[in-house]
Design a protein around this motif. Structure first.
Motif, PDB file in Angstrom:
ATOM      1  N   ARG A 306       0.826  -1.218   0.000  1.00 11.41           N
ATOM      2  CA  ARG A 306       0.000   0.000   0.000  1.00 11.41           C
ATOM      3  C   ARG A 306       0.857   1.264   0.000  1.00 11.41           C
ATOM      4  O   ARG A 306       0.483   2.285  -0.588  1.00 11.41           O
ATOM      5  CB  ARG A 306      -0.933   0.012   1.220  1.00 11.41           C
ATOM      6  N   VAL A 307       2.007   1.191   0.668  1.00 11.87           N
ATOM      7  CA  VAL A 307       2.900   2.355   0.727  1.00 11.87           C
ATOM      8  C   VAL A 307       3.666   2.521  -0.579  1.00 11.87           C
ATOM      9  O   VAL A 307       3.800   3.625  -1.105  1.00 11.87           O
ATOM     10  CB  VAL A 307       3.877   2.206   1.916  1.00 11.87           C
ATOM     11  N   VAL A 309       3.024   1.096  -3.663  1.00 13.35           N
ATOM     12  CA  VAL A 309       2.203   1.212  -4.868  1.00 13.35           C
ATOM     13  C   VAL A 309       0.790   1.628  -4.465  1.00 13.35           C
ATOM     14  O   VAL A 309      -0.095   0.776  -4.314  1.00 13.35           O
ATOM     15  CB  VAL A 309       2.160  -0.118  -5.651  1.00 13.35           C
ATOM     16  N   PRO A 310       0.542   2.912  -4.282  1.00 17.36           N
ATOM     17  CA  PRO A 310      -0.824   3.345  -3.935  1.00 17.36           C
ATOM     18  C   PRO A 310      -1.797   2.968  -5.055  1.00 17.36           C
ATOM     19  O   PRO A 310      -1.514   3.200  -6.234  1.00 17.36           O
ATOM     20  CB  PRO A 310      -0.693   4.868  -3.801  1.00 17.36           C
ATOM     21  N   GLN A 311      -2.929   2.362  -4.678  1.00 12.90           N
ATOM     22  CA  GLN A 311      -3.933   1.953  -5.648  1.00 12.90           C
ATOM     23  C   GLN A 311      -5.310   2.421  -5.175  1.00 12.90           C
ATOM     24  O   GLN A 311      -5.490   2.747  -3.997  1.00 12.90           O
ATOM     25  CB  GLN A 311      -3.963   0.422  -5.782  1.00 12.90           C
ATOM     26  N   ASP A 313      -8.770   2.316  -3.538  1.00 12.57           N
ATOM     27  CA  ASP A 313      -9.172   1.478  -2.409  1.00 12.57           C
ATOM     28  C   ASP A 313     -10.215   0.438  -2.778  1.00 12.57           C
ATOM     29  O   ASP A 313     -10.293  -0.624  -2.156  1.00 12.57           O
ATOM     30  CB  ASP A 313      -9.713   2.355  -1.272  1.00 12.57           C
ATOM     31  N   PRO A 316      -8.183  -2.750  -5.780  1.00 15.23           N
ATOM     32  CA  PRO A 316      -6.734  -2.896  -5.947  1.00 15.23           C
ATOM     33  C   PRO A 316      -6.355  -4.284  -6.464  1.00 15.23           C
ATOM     34  O   PRO A 316      -7.109  -5.249  -6.316  1.00 15.23           O
ATOM     35  CB  PRO A 316      -6.206  -2.687  -4.530  1.00 15.23           C
ATOM     36  N   ASP A 362       0.068   2.806   8.137  1.00 11.60           N
ATOM     37  CA  ASP A 362       0.783   3.076   6.891  1.00 11.60           C
ATOM     38  C   ASP A 362       1.663   4.316   6.974  1.00 11.60           C
ATOM     39  O   ASP A 362       2.753   4.353   6.381  1.00 11.60           O
ATOM     40  CB  ASP A 362      -0.217   3.226   5.738  1.00 11.60           C
ATOM     41  N   ASP A 363       1.242   5.350   7.689  1.00 11.79           N
ATOM     42  CA  ASP A 363       2.067   6.566   7.793  1.00 11.79           C
ATOM     43  C   ASP A 363       3.367   6.271   8.514  1.00 11.79           C
ATOM     44  O   ASP A 363       4.449   6.723   8.091  1.00 11.79           O
ATOM     45  CB  ASP A 363       1.295   7.671   8.517  1.00 11.79           C
ATOM     46  N   ARG A 366       5.557   4.140   6.255  1.00 13.43           N
ATOM     47  CA  ARG A 366       6.134   4.932   5.164  1.00 13.43           C
ATOM     48  C   ARG A 366       7.439   5.612   5.630  1.00 13.43           C
ATOM     49  O   ARG A 366       8.446   5.609   4.916  1.00 13.43           O
ATOM     50  CB  ARG A 366       5.130   5.974   4.680  1.00 13.43           C
ATOM     51  N   CYS A 397      10.406  -4.123  -3.170  1.00 15.86           N
ATOM     52  CA  CYS A 397       9.684  -3.027  -3.819  1.00 15.86           C
ATOM     53  C   CYS A 397       9.608  -3.243  -5.327  1.00 15.86           C
ATOM     54  O   CYS A 397       8.575  -2.980  -5.950  1.00 15.86           O
ATOM     55  CB  CYS A 397      10.354  -1.688  -3.506  1.00 15.86           C
ATOM     56  N   TRP A 404       2.202  -5.069  -9.993  1.00 19.92           N
ATOM     57  CA  TRP A 404       1.217  -4.027 -10.313  1.00 19.92           C
ATOM     58  C   TRP A 404       1.275  -3.668 -11.796  1.00 19.92           C
ATOM     59  O   TRP A 404       0.255  -3.602 -12.482  1.00 19.92           O
ATOM     60  CB  TRP A 404       1.484  -2.797  -9.454  1.00 19.92           C
TER      61      TRP A 404
END
Length: 449
Positions: A306-307, A309-311, A313, A316, A362-363, A366, A397, A404
């Motif tokens: 999620r960090v 490769v943002p997709q 919600d 995904p 997630d923050d 990250r 990564c 993706w």
């Protein structure tokens, strides 16, 4: 947009058998019935072998323009649906967009089990012309658990009587005996396999032993108070099971935009490439257990995904689950950084090192990953030192981004169609416009999600 379900009927039936399901599944699937050769309003002239029936179905699907679709096959139609699905997932029939298969008391890819005396009796009904009303009644009564409602019974008997005698005999003598089980390998398409509790030759045991093994991502269920004619006998129960299967198992993940789907289905793309993209486009199984990682490690990898490769919600790609499958298949890039163990062991160690950080949200994760990339994070769990964790995280990564980017919906988003450089013919179309900002007439516009 509602996906289209192409419905293939049983022996002696027609597309009319799906009328009861059509209304019940409105809003979930748009059912389109296909009369197979010699049944309903379809002439037997196009051919009555399984191959010829499959070709007709493929032609109808191709001409429909559908780019997100499902196959529903009942009895005889189930065998045909399985062939069409197999040729779609390997790319050989030029179709793209298959999301799932539903098999109702389906005839298997292998020869259909059938008592020989019953086969001969049924052949006798059509020996001298169309099947008579009494024999049609006998056929229906032998394939239901209880008497059908009058309107359904009348339509079912009418379908048997209007069946082409040659097509009826062809299925009993050849089609039902054809063996396609060694032609195709296991099919990864999500499948719902239903059996009538009171069915005979194609009941629960036959479905579990002859059909289900072909579908590694299959779901099996039994419909009570039903024999062989599931759509007629228990339309509510069948519709409920199809809807639940669609909502939970199929209607998830990105859908390839129509413009890109049509390019993939075009002669510009080779069968092998089309098949690879068809498999990548299949929805991920929300209930799948990891093959290499532990459930906790998979949860951590999903957080990293999620960090990295943002997709969206809502739909995904489950890139973490796909990386786990990659590890299980040993399909890495063939090398690893000096000082790291084999891929599977490296993933376990790296994910254990980041488990506590991923659990904090997630923050936080990250910020930790930024430090890992810079070599400034010393793990407090697992065997890795800071340098090893940095090297592993770089590899992880890359794997996540590759999963993706490999999805054809992502290719549409980033405006990539370089795979469409030529099909299987002698002449390769290639590209003629190579300048910046130039686009060929066939190219989709991209950036649709």
């Amino acid at each position: 947009m509602t996906a289209t379900a192409f419905c293939l009927h049983a022996l002696g039936s027609s597309s009319e058998e799906f009328a009861t399901l059509r209304a019940r599944l409105a809003g979930t699937l748009d059912l389109t019935g296909i009369d197979l050769p010699g049944f309903g309003r379809s002439s037997a002239a196009t051919g009555t072998t399984v191959e010829e029936m499959a070709v007709q179905v493929e032609r109808v699907i191709g001409q429909s323009g559908a780019t997100e679709w499902v196959l529903i096959g009942h009895s005889m139609g189930g065998k045909v649906a399985s062939v069409v699905a197999s040729r779609t997932i390997d790319g050989s029939n030029g179709l793209f967009g298959l999301r799932a298969v539903v098999l109702l008391a389906a005839s298997p890819l292998s020869p259909e089990p059938m008592a020989e005396d019953r086969r001969q009796s049924m052949l006798g009904w059509a020996a001298d012309g169309p099947i008579g009303p009494q024999d049609a009644e006998t056929f229906i009564e032998a394939n239901v658990a209880s008497v059908l409602p009058p309107e359904s019974h009348e339509m079912a008997v009418h379908d048997v009587q209007r069946a082409d005698p040659g097509a009826w005999r062809a299925w009993l003598l050849r089609g039902s005996r054809e063996d396609w089980s060694t032609t195709f390998g296991p099919n990864p398409v999500p499948a719902l396999v239903l059996a009538g509790a009171d069915d005979g030759d194609l009941g629960p045991e036959a479905q579990q032993t002859l059909n289900l093994p072909h579908w590694p991502n299959g779901t099996f269920d039994v419909v009570p108070d039903a024999a062989h004619m599931l759509p007629w006998e228990q339309p509510d129960a069948v519709a409920d099971r199809i809807r639940a299967f669609w909502d939970h198992r199929v209607d998830r993940g990105p859908v390839v935009p129509s413009s890109m789907a049509r390019v993939i289905a075009s002669p510009r793309v080779s069968a092998r490439t089309r098949g690879i993209l068809a498999e990548r486009a299949l929805p991920d199984d929300p209930d799948a257990a990891p093959e290499v990682l532990t459930p906790v490690q998979l949860t951590t990898l999903r957080a990293i995904g999620r960090v990295v490769v943002p997709q969206p919600d809502d739909r995904p790609v489950d890139i973490a689950l796909r990386v786990d499958a990659q590890l299980a298949a040993g399909l890495g890039d063939g090398w690893r950084p000096d000082g790291l163990p084999a891929d599977a062991d490296a993933y376990r160690a790296g994910l254990d090192a980041l488990e506590a950080d991923a659990a904090r949200g997630d923050d936080h994760l990250r910020a930790v990953l930024d430090d890992v990339t810079a070599g400034d994070h010393t793990p407090t769990a697992g065997p890795f030192d800071a340098g090893q964790l940095t090297a592993w995280a770089e590899d992880a990564c890359v794997d996540l981004v590759k999963q993706w980017a490999a999805h054809p919906a992502t290719m549409a988003d980033i405006d990539y169609d370089g795979f469409a450089n030529g099909g299987d013919g002698i002449r390769k179309q290639g590209f003629t416009l190579l300048g910046a900002g130039e686009r060929e007439a066939w190219e989709p516009t991209g950036g649709t999600r």
